[in-house]
Each structure stands twice: as C-alpha cells, then as structure tokens.
Design a protein around this motif. Structure first.
Motif, PDB file in Angstrom:
ATOM      1  N   VAL A   1       0.850  -1.186   0.000  1.00 64.93           N
ATOM      2  CA  VAL A   1       0.000   0.000   0.000  1.00 64.93           C
ATOM      3  C   VAL A   1       0.888   1.238   0.000  1.00 64.93           C
ATOM      4  O   VAL A   1       1.847   1.321   0.775  1.00 64.93           O
ATOM      5  CB  VAL A   1      -0.935   0.026   1.222  1.00 64.93           C
ATOM      6  CG1 VAL A   1      -1.783   1.293   1.229  1.00 64.93           C
ATOM      7  CG2 VAL A   1      -1.824  -1.210   1.237  1.00 64.93           C
ATOM      8  N   VAL A   2       0.589   2.185  -0.862  1.00 64.07           N
ATOM      9  CA  VAL A   2       1.324   3.450  -0.946  1.00 64.07           C
ATOM     10  C   VAL A   2       0.376   4.570  -0.555  1.00 64.07           C
ATOM     11  O   VAL A   2      -0.793   4.590  -0.966  1.00 64.07           O
ATOM     12  CB  VAL A   2       1.855   3.692  -2.372  1.00 64.07           C
ATOM     13  CG1 VAL A   2       2.503   5.068  -2.482  1.00 64.07           C
ATOM     14  CG2 VAL A   2       2.857   2.602  -2.741  1.00 64.07           C
ATOM     15  N   TYR A   3       0.875   5.497   0.254  1.00 64.75           N
ATOM     16  CA  TYR A   3       0.066   6.628   0.721  1.00 64.75           C
ATOM     17  C   TYR A   3       0.575   7.902   0.053  1.00 64.75           C
ATOM     18  O   TYR A   3       1.723   8.291   0.226  1.00 64.75           O
ATOM     19  CB  TYR A   3       0.141   6.749   2.239  1.00 64.75           C
ATOM     20  CG  TYR A   3      -0.451   5.548   2.935  1.00 64.75           C
ATOM     21  CD1 TYR A   3      -1.811   5.483   3.195  1.00 64.75           C
ATOM     22  CD2 TYR A   3       0.344   4.459   3.288  1.00 64.75           C
ATOM     23  CE1 TYR A   3      -2.368   4.364   3.806  1.00 64.75           C
ATOM     24  CE2 TYR A   3      -0.203   3.335   3.895  1.00 64.75           C
ATOM     25  CZ  TYR A   3      -1.562   3.306   4.152  1.00 64.75           C
ATOM     26  OH  TYR A   3      -2.118   2.201   4.744  1.00 64.75           O
ATOM     27  N   ASP A   4      -0.306   8.539  -0.717  1.00 63.42           N
ATOM     28  CA  ASP A   4       0.030   9.769  -1.421  1.00 63.42           C
ATOM     29  C   ASP A   4      -0.662  10.941  -0.743  1.00 63.42           C
ATOM     30  O   ASP A   4      -1.879  10.918  -0.525  1.00 63.42           O
ATOM     31  CB  ASP A   4      -0.432   9.701  -2.880  1.00 63.42           C
ATOM     32  CG  ASP A   4       0.266   8.589  -3.649  1.00 63.42           C
ATOM     33  OD1 ASP A   4       1.489   8.460  -3.499  1.00 63.42           O
ATOM     34  OD2 ASP A   4      -0.420   7.850  -4.378  1.00 63.42           O
ATOM     35  N   ALA A   5       0.107  11.956  -0.407  1.00 70.19           N
ATOM     36  CA  ALA A   5      -0.457  13.185   0.166  1.00 70.19           C
ATOM     37  C   ALA A   5      -0.622  14.188  -0.972  1.00 70.19           C
ATOM     38  O   ALA A   5       0.346  14.536  -1.646  1.00 70.19           O
ATOM     39  CB  ALA A   5       0.451  13.745   1.262  1.00 70.19           C
ATOM     40  N   VAL A   6      -1.860  14.650  -1.183  1.00 70.73           N
ATOM     41  CA  VAL A   6      -2.137  15.579  -2.264  1.00 70.73           C
ATOM     42  C   VAL A   6      -2.051  17.015  -1.727  1.00 70.73           C
ATOM     43  O   VAL A   6      -1.934  17.205  -0.504  1.00 70.73           O
ATOM     44  CB  VAL A   6      -3.506  15.303  -2.894  1.00 70.73           C
ATOM     45  CG1 VAL A   6      -3.539  13.884  -3.457  1.00 70.73           C
ATOM     46  CG2 VAL A   6      -4.628  15.483  -1.892  1.00 70.73           C
ATOM     47  N   PRO A   7      -2.099  18.018  -2.589  1.00 72.23           N
ATOM     48  CA  PRO A   7      -1.755  19.382  -2.178  1.00 72.23           C
ATOM     49  C   PRO A   7      -2.315  19.836  -0.831  1.00 72.23           C
ATOM     50  O   PRO A   7      -3.478  19.589  -0.515  1.00 72.23           O
ATOM     51  CB  PRO A   7      -2.310  20.234  -3.323  1.00 72.23           C
ATOM     52  CG  PRO A   7      -2.215  19.346  -4.494  1.00 72.23           C
ATOM     53  CD  PRO A   7      -2.501  17.951  -3.987  1.00 72.23           C
ATOM     54  N   ILE A   8      -1.454  20.507  -0.085  1.00 71.34           N
ATOM     55  CA  ILE A   8      -1.813  21.025   1.237  1.00 71.34           C
ATOM     56  C   ILE A   8      -2.577  22.316   1.061  1.00 71.34           C
ATOM     57  O   ILE A   8      -2.286  23.133   0.199  1.00 71.34           O
ATOM     58  CB  ILE A   8      -0.523  21.278   2.060  1.00 71.34           C
ATOM     59  CG1 ILE A   8       0.228  19.958   2.231  1.00 71.34           C
ATOM     60  CG2 ILE A   8      -0.828  21.906   3.405  1.00 71.34           C
ATOM     61  CD1 ILE A   8       1.603  20.137   2.805  1.00 71.34           C
ATOM     62  N   ARG A   9      -3.577  22.509   1.907  1.00 72.63           N
ATOM     63  CA  ARG A   9      -4.355  23.755   1.836  1.00 72.63           C
ATOM     64  C   ARG A   9      -4.579  24.299   3.241  1.00 72.63           C
ATOM     65  O   ARG A   9      -4.456  23.582   4.224  1.00 72.63           O
ATOM     66  CB  ARG A   9      -5.679  23.517   1.125  1.00 72.63           C
ATOM     67  CG  ARG A   9      -6.604  22.525   1.794  1.00 72.63           C
ATOM     68  CD  ARG A   9      -7.960  22.520   1.089  1.00 72.63           C
ATOM     69  NE  ARG A   9      -8.912  21.694   1.805  1.00 72.63           N
ATOM     70  CZ  ARG A   9      -9.186  20.438   1.484  1.00 72.63           C
ATOM     71  NH1 ARG A   9      -8.570  19.864   0.474  1.00 72.63           N
ATOM     72  NH2 ARG A   9     -10.079  19.750   2.176  1.00 72.63           N
ATOM     73  N   PRO A  10      -4.970  25.570   3.381  1.00 72.17           N
ATOM     74  CA  PRO A  10      -5.171  26.157   4.696  1.00 72.17           C
ATOM     75  C   PRO A  10      -6.224  25.435   5.491  1.00 72.17           C
ATOM     76  O   PRO A  10      -7.206  24.949   4.941  1.00 72.17           O
ATOM     77  CB  PRO A  10      -5.610  27.594   4.398  1.00 72.17           C
ATOM     78  CG  PRO A  10      -5.091  27.875   3.030  1.00 72.17           C
ATOM     79  CD  PRO A  10      -5.147  26.562   2.301  1.00 72.17           C
ATOM     80  N   GLY A  11      -6.031  25.370   6.825  1.00 75.08           N
ATOM     81  CA  GLY A  11      -7.004  24.762   7.712  1.00 75.08           C
ATOM     82  C   GLY A  11      -8.113  25.733   8.018  1.00 75.08           C
ATOM     83  O   GLY A  11      -8.013  26.921   7.784  1.00 75.08           O
TER      84      GLY A  11
END
Length: 326
Positions: free
Chosen positions: A316-326
């Motif tokens: 299993v590979v975990y990809d983090a997609v673009p970060i945005r403001p909380g």
C-alpha cells in the motif's frame, strides 16, 4: 549496490522507486535485549532461553504492544560487563520513559515484565537502532552493517545493531527510540547526516518512513508537511484531526515554530496562521498553524518485497495531495 545473479529486495525497491512514506510499524514501546551470540532468523522468538522466563517476557510485551528486539554493539570487540536490557516508551510530551538493567542468567530477564508495567525514568539519551539482521533478510546485513559502523564511529554510546524492524526492502533502516522515528533507504553517509540532524531537532522528510505513534495515513500527512515547510523537531507537529472519507483521509496537522511559519515567509497567506501578539518591550508572537492534508491510498502491482523467497505481494502506498489552509 548490485550483485549480479542474486536478488536483493532493496536493490529492486530502489529500481522501482518504492515509496517509504507511511511505512513505520505502529507502536510506542520497545524491549531491547542485548544478545551477544548468533541471532536466530526470528529473533527473540528463536532464542533458546529458559521457557518460563521467555513466556513471561513474551506475554508482557504482547500485552503492552511492545516490540522485542535483540541488540548488540557493532564490531568484534568484546563488550565489558554483563549484557543489558531496556524498556523504552514513547511519551507524547517528549519526556520519554526508560528502564535499563543487566542480565546474566535467563531468569534475570523477568525484570522486563515489571519494567513494562511501571512508568520508567523520564528523559535519557535516545537509542539509535540499525537493523543488521542478516539471517532474516540479506539486505539488512549488506546495507545495515556499513551504516552501523559509520554511526558507531560517530556516536558509539547511542548506536546498537538490532534484529528485524520491518521493511527489509528499505534497508538500511534506522529507528530512533523512544522517539519512535523510522528512517529508510540509508547508506553510511546519509545515515550520519540524518541521525545528527535528528539529534539536533531537525527531522527531514527525506528518508523518513514515519512516526510510530501515528497510523500510516497520518505519517504520510506529517511527512508532506515536513517536505513542504522544511525540517522540524519530533514534537513540533501534531495530528489534530483525522477524518475518513470514500477516497482517503482528511488530516489536519498543527504546529508551532520551528514549523511552517518559521520555514516559509508566505506561510501567513498560504496556511492560515493564527497569531497572538503580546507587546511589552518587544512583540512576541505565538504562532499556531493548521494545515489540512488529503491522503489517498493505492496498491502497487505484485512484486518480490523481501530477499527470503520468491513469493510476491502488493504494498500500500500513501500519497499526500496538495496542502491547503485549515
């Protein structure tokens, strides 16, 4: 590091470009047992110890969800004094707990049972573990021992070789405990840099497999934040919220300097910093950042993931997609 005619899982993983993100096994306690003889392929389970004591230690470790590792100092010199044992526990406050003792008879290891049930002393120096368990997987020895040598020359009091820590294909693997931080794909040069940076409070995304108190998607989210905003200390970021949805996870990571605000001059606009200023002679700013990360999971094709046999499996590979403001 390629040897013609023989399969090495770490070589194959690098050729494929396997991701190491989110691959740290979950856990917050470790039992270390210094064992100066040969290590069986299955580590502690394979040791010929007094059966009653061995069963007690195994049961206590399982109840505490602690990983039991055999350890030894690198090199062929004869260690002084009796072998040691330790129980190391992660503490989210940073006041990590440690018990240390010695053993000469198998029965002495029963002390580990009591240690697992008591808090232990706070603080203490971190322990740097290098997987060099060749009977478990060839890559652990081929890649792990040069790393153990390089680190031992620099930090002999902190470094131990250890049995299997998981992720053979990411050898050389280094685990800093009780911080609970896994690093992979290391060689002698990068290992020295990574460990020195870690000890100085600068954990980088490169070579980071994950934090063991977090689950894989959360590990991937923190790694994405470190990759975006630069190195930070072990407790500079925390996972504040994890929401599962149909496509993956929505994970909120919070942090303080030296986190995102200190690493990026445009952080105010990009991640929604909330700041409070208290003015006396000077302005002191307490910065809290909230970063939302989307994490998706996918499966790889079937591949050989270890050196031990021809069987194939999917990862299993975990990809983090673009970060945005909380």
């Amino acid at each position: 590091m390629t040897t013609t005619g023989r399969f090495f899982c770490a070589d194959a993983a690098r050729t494929r470009g396997d991701s190491i993100v989110g691959t740290a096994p979950h856990g917050t306690a470790w039992v270390l047992i210094e064992y100066r003889g040969g290590w069986p392929a299955d580590g502690f389970d394979g040791l010929d110890l007094e059966p009653g004591t061995k069963a007690l230690v195994f049961a206590a470790a399982r109840a505490a969800r602690a990983r039991v590792l055999l350890v030894r100092r690198h090199g062929r010199h004869v260690p002084q004094g009796p072998p040691r044992w330790a129980v190391l526990c992660y503490d989210a406050t940073g006041a990590h707990r440690q018990h240390w003792g010695t053993w000469e008879r198998d029965e002495d290891l029963a002390q580990i049972v009591q240690a697992l049930g008591t808090p232990g002393e706070p603080g203490g120096r971190p322990v740097v573990l290098v997987c060099a368990h060749g009977l478990h997987d060839a890559c652990c020895a081929v890649r792990g021992r040069p790393v153990a040598r390089a680190l031992s020359e620099r930090r002999p009091e902190l470094v131990w070789e250890c049995t299997h820590v998981g992720g053979d294909r990411f050898a050389a693997n280094v685990v800093v405990v009780p911080d609970g931080v896994y690093y992979g794909n290391l060689d002698a040069g990068s290992a020295v840099t990574v460990v020195e940076e870690h000890l100085a409070g600068r954990i980088r995304a490169e070579h980071l497999r994950g934090y063991t108190d977090l689950f894989p998607p959360q590990q991937a989210a923190v790694a994405a934040v470190l990759d975006r905003f630069g190195p930070a200390g072990r407790h500079d970021y925390a996972v504040a919220r994890t929401v599962r949805d149909d496509d993956g996870w929505q994970i909120r990571v919070t942090g303080r300097p030296p986190g995102p605000a200190a690493a990026d001059g445009e952080a105010d606009a990009e991640i929604g910093i909330e700041a409070e200023a208290e003015v006396e002679a000077e302005v002191e700013v307490d910065v809290v950042a909230e970063i939302d990360v989307e994490v998706r999971a996918r499966r790889t094709p079937q591949n050989r993931l270890t050196c031990r046999g021809p069987a194939t499996s999917s990862a299993v590979v975990y990809d983090a997609v673009p970060i945005r403001p909380g």
